[in-house]
Design an enzyme around this catalytic site. Sequence first.
Site, PDB file in Angstrom:
ATOM      1  N   ILE A 235       0.841  -1.198   0.000  1.00  0.00           N
ATOM      2  CA  ILE A 235       0.000   0.000   0.000  1.00  0.00           C
ATOM      3  C   ILE A 235       0.880   1.252   0.000  1.00  0.00           C
ATOM      4  O   ILE A 235       1.769   1.397   0.845  1.00  0.00           O
ATOM      5  CB  ILE A 235      -0.898   0.019   1.255  1.00  0.00           C
ATOM      6  CG1 ILE A 235      -1.714  -1.270   1.347  1.00  0.00           C
ATOM      7  CG2 ILE A 235      -1.784   1.259   1.268  1.00  0.00           C
ATOM      8  CD1 ILE A 235      -2.282  -1.540   2.731  1.00  0.00           C
ATOM      9  N   CYS A 236       0.610   2.151  -0.922  1.00  0.00           N
ATOM     10  CA  CYS A 236       1.286   3.440  -0.970  1.00  0.00           C
ATOM     11  C   CYS A 236       0.353   4.462  -0.316  1.00  0.00           C
ATOM     12  O   CYS A 236      -0.555   4.990  -0.951  1.00  0.00           O
ATOM     13  CB  CYS A 236       1.581   3.820  -2.424  1.00  0.00           C
ATOM     14  SG  CYS A 236       2.336   5.442  -2.605  1.00  0.00           S
ATOM     15  N   LEU A 237       0.570   4.695   0.978  1.00  0.00           N
ATOM     16  CA  LEU A 237      -0.268   5.617   1.747  1.00  0.00           C
ATOM     17  C   LEU A 237       0.636   6.398   2.682  1.00  0.00           C
ATOM     18  O   LEU A 237       1.390   5.803   3.461  1.00  0.00           O
ATOM     19  CB  LEU A 237      -1.319   4.825   2.541  1.00  0.00           C
ATOM     20  CG  LEU A 237      -2.244   5.625   3.462  1.00  0.00           C
ATOM     21  CD1 LEU A 237      -3.128   6.574   2.650  1.00  0.00           C
ATOM     22  CD2 LEU A 237      -3.094   4.682   4.296  1.00  0.00           C
TER      23      LEU A 237
END
Length: 166
Positions: A104-106
């Site tokens: 996840i790119c958060l």
Amino acid sequence: MASSFAVKRLQRELIKLQAQTPPGITLISANDFSEWHLDIRVLDDTNPLYTNQTYRLRFTFSATYPIEPPEVVFLTRAPNGADPPVLNDYPVPMHPHVYSNGIICLDLLDKQAWSPVHNVESVCISLQSMLTGNRKNERPPNDADFVRSNMRRPRDISFLFHDEKV
């Protein structure tokens, strides 16, 4: 191995999650203070991307939690809780910030943006919100190359956070 501070914090979080979880969030397993599994669902029934889907998350905690963020990924295969355990397949949600391998790119999960005021529940709610606001049925632009070549753990990846629209 988690530090005593991390264990105390995780004990408090676990007690709260065992007592009550927010809608669409289910604690699946928290057998120790290093790895937990939770399921999340998107509550917006008008979004066809996520209707009737349940996503399994793995939280991995370091000895420095909550000073540093947990490592959080969507799982594609996980034990179903039966004895003996059986591996079930789980979908990885389609989203421009979620790679097909579950990474996840958060910004919230990045060391620079993380704050100790966040916790497992707030991360799950943020992921629900991120998915709820998405209408794009797509992966990040470099998904195939990234999944094929990445050898780093999610916590060791430095993402460039530039897209506030999704």
